[in-house]
Enzyme design. Structure first.
Site, PDB file in Angstrom:
ATOM      1  N   LYS A   1     -17.561 -25.171  24.564  1.00  0.00           N
ATOM      2  CA  LYS A   1     -17.577 -26.627  24.766  1.00  0.00           C
ATOM      3  C   LYS A   1     -17.931 -27.300  23.445  1.00  0.00           C
ATOM      4  O   LYS A   1     -18.824 -26.829  22.720  1.00  0.00           O
ATOM      5  CB  LYS A   1     -18.616 -26.958  25.843  1.00  0.00           C
ATOM      6  CG  LYS A   1     -18.638 -28.412  26.285  1.00  0.00           C
ATOM      7  CD  LYS A   1     -19.639 -28.602  27.438  1.00  0.00           C
ATOM      8  CE  LYS A   1     -19.660 -30.005  27.987  1.00  0.00           C
ATOM      9  NZ  LYS A   1     -20.605 -30.162  29.109  1.00  0.00           N
TER      10      LYS A   1
ATOM     11  N   SER B   1     -18.547 -32.346  33.141  1.00  0.00           N
ATOM     12  CA  SER B   1     -17.970 -32.672  31.858  1.00  0.00           C
ATOM     13  C   SER B   1     -17.362 -31.486  31.119  1.00  0.00           C
ATOM     14  O   SER B   1     -16.559 -31.690  30.207  1.00  0.00           O
ATOM     15  CB  SER B   1     -19.023 -33.323  30.961  1.00  0.00           C
ATOM     16  OG  SER B   1     -20.065 -32.417  30.684  1.00  0.00           O
TER      17      SER B   1
ATOM     18  N   SER C   1     -22.339 -30.236  35.203  1.00  0.00           N
ATOM     19  CA  SER C   1     -21.174 -30.157  34.314  1.00  0.00           C
ATOM     20  C   SER C   1     -20.570 -28.783  34.105  1.00  0.00           C
ATOM     21  O   SER C   1     -19.461 -28.680  33.601  1.00  0.00           O
ATOM     22  CB  SER C   1     -21.508 -30.755  32.956  1.00  0.00           C
ATOM     23  OG  SER C   1     -21.294 -32.138  33.011  1.00  0.00           O
TER      24      SER C   1
HETATM   25  N1  GLN Z   1     -21.709 -36.209  35.961  1.00  0.00           N
HETATM   26  C1  GLN Z   1     -23.017 -36.077  35.410  1.00  0.00           C
HETATM   27  C2  GLN Z   1     -23.254 -37.097  34.344  1.00  0.00           C
HETATM   28  O1  GLN Z   1     -22.354 -37.759  33.997  1.00  0.00           O
HETATM   29  C3  GLN Z   1     -23.237 -34.677  34.906  1.00  0.00           C
HETATM   30  C4  GLN Z   1     -22.920 -34.460  33.487  1.00  0.00           C
HETATM   31  C5  GLN Z   1     -23.404 -33.164  32.927  1.00  0.00           C
HETATM   32  O2  GLN Z   1     -23.865 -32.284  33.656  1.00  0.00           O
HETATM   33  N2  GLN Z   1     -23.366 -33.065  31.606  1.00  0.00           N
HETATM   34  O3  GLN Z   1     -24.316 -37.242  33.838  1.00  0.00           O
END
Ligand code: GLN
Length: 481
Positions: free
Chosen positions: A77, A152, A176
């Protein structure tokens, strides 16, 4: 050459000289060139990957000592630093940022002769759950390219599910890793807080986030965890796992284990296909000798609100460094006073990051903190007490990873609250620091459904054992790529 193999199978085949690391890498690269224009998992590719694989083959031939990965292609990532490589966080702010050092997970994987095939897409600074908030365009779900892959860590999940690599690393602040794993039908694991070093992970909300593997099988996740977990002097939040071997006894099964079905995660708003898949998984666990019973964690209903209050606060402080002085430099300070300068600098950030930073300035501010930030911390504490109480009775908890099926690209992009609410089943593990896994369970209308298992702190091994037991009962169609 079959690219559709697990990490452990790759190792077996390279070890026994059935395939060469170079051939596998060359085929992987070819495959990426062919399909990634459409899927857009990758933000950048490692030009030296094939040469690096050749070196591995040479080492094998000459009988030199070789790391446990045998040159396996892994995607990373793009919020995890690889020295001398671009690390953009899918943001225009870091478009030209070259990481000056390796994240600890990268150092560990390099020591084991992994090869990083490329950096993969994410929502800008990991804020989002569809990968649509990447400044470089969305990734697409390999199961149906009209649909979001989740996020994400969308690029990670797409690359694993579309055979563009053998395994990937993502980060999980509120789901994410697990969310895109569920949407793309891969395994995704968020370990106990502190099990994997965050050194070199660009922080979003560092008090709750963890790096985690995305793989094709539970065994592969256990293997990856063996390589990257453990105490790190560069991250004081890491915990000592005494070199636990997560692969050992992975097949011990779940007979006699008590599993709590989280009531608040299968209630209102859940898609009927997701619900029936979950019920089906529960009955299989029952048949395998587990004892499944409903349990209520009533703080879950406040978890999303608390999560966004806490994460926005941490993001507001973590992202303050992107001020055009230290990062993202492209215009001089001449002619500006402080506010107009910062305002212009921050224009490089996308809409979701901007929203979080504005929120993150407000919720912890004097006069408002009691109403928002401190209250959110109370919810976090109470939720932690509730889940700890539940773990006195249960060994594991179960819920669907995501309450809905993957949806179309563009469908929810203008409705941030609707997106936030989809995190309802994943944020609890982050807020309480518990390990949680998503495994592929079903395909409905051609779209994947994942099941989530949550364990108590440092019980990561049990989570993997249970996931493995459930995984063995699942037979899914192949991804239509
Ligand atoms: N959807 C969540 C957020 O936007 C999770 C994101 C994540 O785990 N990085 O914060």
């Amino acid at each position: 050459m079959n690219l559709k193999i697990s990490a452990l199978e790759y190792i077996r085949q390279v070890k026994s000289r059935n395939i060469s690391a170079e051939d596998f890498m060359a085929k992987t690269m070819e495959h990426i060139q062919r399909i990634d224009g459409n899927l857009h998992a990758f933000l950048s590719l490692n030009e030296k990957a094939i040469d690096q694989a050749r070196v591995i083959d040479k080492k094998i031939k000459s009988g030199e000592k070789i790391g446990q990965c045998f040159g396996m292609p892994i995607s990373i990532k793009d919020n995890i630093c690889i020295k001398d490589s671009k690390t953009t966080c899918a943001s225009k702010m870091l478009e030209n940022f070259i990481a000056p050092y390796d994240a600890t997970v990268i150092t560990k994987l390099k020591q084991q002769d992994a090869i990083f095939v490329g950096k993969v897409n994410l929502d800008e600074f990991a804020m989002g759950l569809t990968t649509e908030f990447s400044a470089y365009g969305p990734s697409k779900n390999p199961w149906n390219t009209d649909y979001v892959p989740g996020g994400s860590s969308g690029g990670s999940a797409v690359s694993v599910s579309a055979f563009e690599c053998v395994a990937s690393l993502g980060s999980d602040t509120g789901g994410s890793v697990r969310n895109p794993a569920s949407f793309c039908s891969t395994v995704g694991f968020k370990p106990t807080y502190g099990l994997i070093s965050r050194y070199g992970l660009i922080s979003y909300a560092n008090s709750i986030e963890q790096i985690g593997p995305l793989t094709r099988t539970v065994e592969d996740t256990a293997f990856m965890l063996n390589l990257i977990s453990g105490i790190d002097p560069n991250d004081n939040t890491t915990v000592d796992n005494h070199n636990e071997d997560y692969l050992k006894d992975i097949d011990s099964g779940i007979e006699g284990k008590k599993i709590g079905i989280i009531k608040e995660m299968i209630g209102e708003g859940i898609d009927s296909n997701v619900l029936s898949a979950t019920k089906n998984a529960i009955s299989k666990l029952d048949n395998m000798g587990a004892i499944c019973e409903e349990v209520s964690l009533d703080m879950v209903k406040y978890s999303v609100a608390a999560y966004y209050t806490i994460t926005a606060t941490e993001a507001g402080s973590n992202l303050a460094r992107y001020d055009n002085l230290r990062y993202g430099y492209d215009f001089s300070v001449e002619g500006y006073e402080f506010n107009s300068y910062i305002e212009k600098a921050r224009k490089k950030l996308g809409p979701e990051v901007t929203r979080r930073m504005i929120l993150g300035g407000f919720v912890p501010s004097a006069g408002h903190a009691g109403k928002y930030f401190l209250k959110a911390l109370k919810v976090k504490n109470k939720l932690t007490r509730q889940i700890n109480e539940a773990f006195k009775k249960f060994d594991l908890l179960i819920a669907p990873t995501v309450p809905v099926l993957p949806f179309k690209i563009g469908e929810k992009i203008d409705d941030p609250v609707a997106l936030f609410l989809i995190d309802i089943n994943t944020v609890t593990a982050n807020l309480t620091g518990k390990p949680a896994i998503s495994i592929p369970y079903d395909i409905s209308h051609g779209l994947p459904i994942g099941i989530q298992l949550i364990g108590n702190s440092m019980n990561d091994k049990l989570v993997l054992q249970a996931a493995r037991a459930l995984e063995k009962t699942v037979k899914l169609p192949e991804v239509p790529i």
